[in-house]
Design a protein around this motif. Structure first.
Motif, PDB file in Angstrom:
ATOM      1  N   ALA A 129       0.836  -1.204   0.000  1.00  0.00           N
ATOM      2  CA  ALA A 129       0.000   0.000   0.000  1.00  0.00           C
ATOM      3  C   ALA A 129       0.869   1.251   0.000  1.00  0.00           C
ATOM      4  O   ALA A 129       0.591   2.215  -0.726  1.00  0.00           O
ATOM      5  N   ALA A 130       1.932   1.246   0.810  1.00  0.00           N
ATOM      6  CA  ALA A 130       2.824   2.405   0.861  1.00  0.00           C
ATOM      7  C   ALA A 130       3.483   2.651  -0.493  1.00  0.00           C
ATOM      8  O   ALA A 130       3.539   3.786  -0.981  1.00  0.00           O
ATOM      9  N   ALA A 131       3.978   1.578  -1.128  1.00  0.00           N
ATOM     10  CA  ALA A 131       4.624   1.722  -2.432  1.00  0.00           C
ATOM     11  C   ALA A 131       3.624   2.166  -3.494  1.00  0.00           C
ATOM     12  O   ALA A 131       3.920   3.046  -4.319  1.00  0.00           O
ATOM     13  N   SER A 132       2.435   1.578  -3.474  1.00  0.00           N
ATOM     14  CA  SER A 132       1.417   1.942  -4.463  1.00  0.00           C
ATOM     15  C   SER A 132       0.988   3.389  -4.295  1.00  0.00           C
ATOM     16  O   SER A 132       0.741   4.092  -5.288  1.00  0.00           O
ATOM     17  N   SER A 136       1.403   5.919  -7.343  1.00  0.00           N
ATOM     18  CA  SER A 136       0.183   6.481  -7.933  1.00  0.00           C
ATOM     19  C   SER A 136       0.169   7.997  -7.790  1.00  0.00           C
ATOM     20  O   SER A 136      -0.333   8.706  -8.679  1.00  0.00           O
ATOM     21  N   ALA A 137       0.735   8.519  -6.688  1.00  0.00           N
ATOM     22  CA  ALA A 137       0.849   9.976  -6.543  1.00  0.00           C
ATOM     23  C   ALA A 137       1.792  10.540  -7.601  1.00  0.00           C
ATOM     24  O   ALA A 137       1.523  11.594  -8.199  1.00  0.00           O
ATOM     25  N   LYS A 138       2.876   9.840  -7.854  1.00  0.00           N
ATOM     26  CA  LYS A 138       3.834  10.280  -8.872  1.00  0.00           C
ATOM     27  C   LYS A 138       3.209  10.206 -10.269  1.00  0.00           C
ATOM     28  O   LYS A 138       3.479  11.058 -11.128  1.00  0.00           O
ATOM     29  N   LEU A 139       2.364   9.196 -10.482  1.00  0.00           N
ATOM     30  CA  LEU A 139       1.674   9.047 -11.762  1.00  0.00           C
ATOM     31  C   LEU A 139       0.578  10.099 -11.930  1.00  0.00           C
ATOM     32  O   LEU A 139       0.244  10.487 -13.041  1.00  0.00           O
ATOM     33  N   GLY A 140       0.011  10.534 -10.790  1.00  0.00           N
ATOM     34  CA  GLY A 140      -1.103  11.471 -10.843  1.00  0.00           C
ATOM     35  C   GLY A 140      -2.424  10.801 -11.139  1.00  0.00           C
ATOM     36  O   GLY A 140      -3.343  11.415 -11.670  1.00  0.00           O
ATOM     37  N   LYS A 141      -2.518   9.510 -10.777  1.00  0.00           N
ATOM     38  CA  LYS A 141      -3.738   8.748 -11.057  1.00  0.00           C
ATOM     39  C   LYS A 141      -3.948   7.759  -9.918  1.00  0.00           C
ATOM     40  O   LYS A 141      -3.114   6.877  -9.700  1.00  0.00           O
ATOM     41  N   PRO A 142      -5.037   7.882  -9.146  1.00  0.00           N
ATOM     42  CA  PRO A 142      -5.234   7.000  -7.983  1.00  0.00           C
ATOM     43  C   PRO A 142      -5.738   5.618  -8.375  1.00  0.00           C
ATOM     44  O   PRO A 142      -6.340   5.433  -9.440  1.00  0.00           O
ATOM     45  N   ASP A 179       8.931  -3.236  -4.663  1.00  0.00           N
ATOM     46  CA  ASP A 179       8.726  -1.881  -5.174  1.00  0.00           C
ATOM     47  C   ASP A 179       8.552  -1.889  -6.691  1.00  0.00           C
ATOM     48  O   ASP A 179       7.711  -1.159  -7.232  1.00  0.00           O
ATOM     49  N   TYR A 180       9.364  -2.694  -7.376  1.00  0.00           N
ATOM     50  CA  TYR A 180       9.244  -2.765  -8.834  1.00  0.00           C
ATOM     51  C   TYR A 180       7.860  -3.267  -9.247  1.00  0.00           C
ATOM     52  O   TYR A 180       7.230  -2.705 -10.155  1.00  0.00           O
ATOM     53  N   ALA A 200       8.377   2.772 -20.516  1.00  0.00           N
ATOM     54  CA  ALA A 200       8.942   4.098 -20.230  1.00  0.00           C
ATOM     55  C   ALA A 200       8.316   4.677 -18.959  1.00  0.00           C
ATOM     56  O   ALA A 200       9.006   5.336 -18.162  1.00  0.00           O
ATOM     57  N   GLU A 201       7.017   4.415 -18.760  1.00  0.00           N
ATOM     58  CA  GLU A 201       6.346   4.890 -17.542  1.00  0.00           C
ATOM     59  C   GLU A 201       6.883   4.175 -16.310  1.00  0.00           C
ATOM     60  O   GLU A 201       7.108   4.792 -15.258  1.00  0.00           O
ATOM     61  N   VAL A 202       7.097   2.855 -16.416  1.00  0.00           N
ATOM     62  CA  VAL A 202       7.681   2.114 -15.294  1.00  0.00           C
ATOM     63  C   VAL A 202       9.048   2.691 -14.939  1.00  0.00           C
ATOM     64  O   VAL A 202       9.370   2.884 -13.757  1.00  0.00           O
ATOM     65  N   GLU A 203       9.837   2.989 -15.956  1.00  0.00           N
ATOM     66  CA  GLU A 203      11.173   3.541 -15.698  1.00  0.00           C
ATOM     67  C   GLU A 203      11.088   4.923 -15.067  1.00  0.00           C
ATOM     68  O   GLU A 203      11.896   5.267 -14.199  1.00  0.00           O
ATOM     69  N   ARG A 204      10.120   5.729 -15.469  1.00  0.00           N
ATOM     70  CA  ARG A 204       9.955   7.047 -14.869  1.00  0.00           C
ATOM     71  C   ARG A 204       9.548   6.943 -13.401  1.00  0.00           C
ATOM     72  O   ARG A 204      10.030   7.696 -12.545  1.00  0.00           O
ATOM     73  N   LEU A 205       8.685   5.964 -13.097  1.00  0.00           N
ATOM     74  CA  LEU A 205       8.207   5.800 -11.722  1.00  0.00           C
ATOM     75  C   LEU A 205       9.252   5.154 -10.821  1.00  0.00           C
ATOM     76  O   LEU A 205       9.472   5.597  -9.694  1.00  0.00           O
ATOM     77  N   TYR A 206       9.881   4.094 -11.327  1.00  0.00           N
ATOM     78  CA  TYR A 206      10.747   3.261 -10.477  1.00  0.00           C
ATOM     79  C   TYR A 206      12.233   3.481 -10.727  1.00  0.00           C
ATOM     80  O   TYR A 206      13.039   3.439  -9.793  1.00  0.00           O
ATOM     81  N   GLY A 207      12.599   3.682 -11.981  1.00  0.00           N
ATOM     82  CA  GLY A 207      14.012   3.661 -12.355  1.00  0.00           C
ATOM     83  C   GLY A 207      14.277   2.430 -13.204  1.00  0.00           C
ATOM     84  O   GLY A 207      13.362   1.875 -13.818  1.00  0.00           O
ATOM     85  N   ASP A 208      15.511   1.986 -13.233  1.00  0.00           N
ATOM     86  CA  ASP A 208      15.879   0.818 -14.051  1.00  0.00           C
ATOM     87  C   ASP A 208      15.247  -0.438 -13.440  1.00  0.00           C
ATOM     88  O   ASP A 208      15.652  -0.913 -12.391  1.00  0.00           O
ATOM     89  N   TRP A 209      14.251  -0.978 -14.158  1.00  0.00           N
ATOM     90  CA  TRP A 209      13.446  -2.092 -13.655  1.00  0.00           C
ATOM     91  C   TRP A 209      14.000  -3.452 -14.064  1.00  0.00           C
ATOM     92  O   TRP A 209      13.472  -4.491 -13.666  1.00  0.00           O
ATOM     93  N   ARG A 210      15.072  -3.482 -14.844  1.00  0.00           N
ATOM     94  CA  ARG A 210      15.522  -4.744 -15.443  1.00  0.00           C
ATOM     95  C   ARG A 210      16.050  -5.739 -14.417  1.00  0.00           C
ATOM     96  O   ARG A 210      15.783  -6.939 -14.520  1.00  0.00           O
TER      97      ARG A 210
END
Length: 229
Positions: A129-132, A136-142, A179-180, A200-210
């Protein structure tokens, strides 16, 4: 969907799937639960699929053996929690507590697995819940809701109405993996696909997801070895 039983010691159940899009025969072992799937192009006869399966039998058995045997959970068992091994020991009081490399479980030893599972699910919900919330706040979409399951086909999912679902077993893995997965599912609130824009959105939110994605592919099945029933 059909099934083939590959005789031997042990016998292996193989799910047969027909696909109009498949161009060649393929054999897949689920990294989550070890299930084996043979995919056949529509025009390929099942006899050819059986011959292909036999040709891959040594490879298949080697990979299944490497996945490891189930681990019944109880006092004295060592299990991972947030990527670090902890020994389950008898505790006092009313609640499960966490110490330096130990999980202290009070009460009837026969109920230790069930009590510990409850503790892990609660901890998983808090972390996810904390990570989401952050992503979601960073995405701007709840998101609309968050549920936990003991899923064997996926680590998380996102519904079209904004519901997030996660496997509670993510709490056993490294925090960056949890977190990923949270970032991955939150990104689906905007892109309900796995397009380049989604990644690209995952990378913007999290960073390098690989790296965490690779860890799940290579080691995620290990989190399902631990049996709480």
């Amino acid at each position: 969907m059909g099934q083939i039983r590959l005789t031997g010691n042990p016998e292996i159940a193989v799910t047969v799937r027909r696909s109009a899009r498949a161009r060649r025969l393929s054999l897949r072992i689920s990294q989550l639960d070890g299930r084996v799937t043979l995919t056949l192009p529509r025009a390929v006869p099942e006899a050819e699929g059986r011959a292909f399966l036999r040709s891959k039998e040594a490879w298949l058995r080697r990979h299944l053996e490497n996945q490891g045997a189930p681990v019944p959970v109880g006092l004295g068992t060592r299990i991972p929690l947030e990527g670090a091994l902890h020994e389950i020991v008898a505790g006092t009081g009313r609640s499960v507590t966490r110490g330096d490399g130990v999980l202290c479980v009070p009460g009837d030893p026969d109920r230790a697995a069930a009590r510990l599972q409850g503790y892990l699910r609660t901890l998983a919900r808090d972390r996810l819940a904390a990570a989401s919330d952050v992503y979601s706040a960073k995405l701007g979409k709840p998101y609309t809701r968050l549920t936990l399951r003991d899923t064997r086909s996926r680590w998380g999912s996102c519904t079209s109405d904004g519901g997030l679902m996660y496997s509670w077993r993510l709490i056993l893995g490294h925090p960056e993996v949890l977190d990923y997965v949270a970032a991955h599912e939150v990104a689906h609130l905007r892109h309900m696909n796995h397009s380049d824009r989604f990644w690209a959105e995952v990378e913007r939110l999290y960073g390098d997801w690989r790296a965490p994605r690779k860890w799940l592919r290579d080691h995620g099945n290990e989190l399902h070895r631990y049996r709480f029933d």
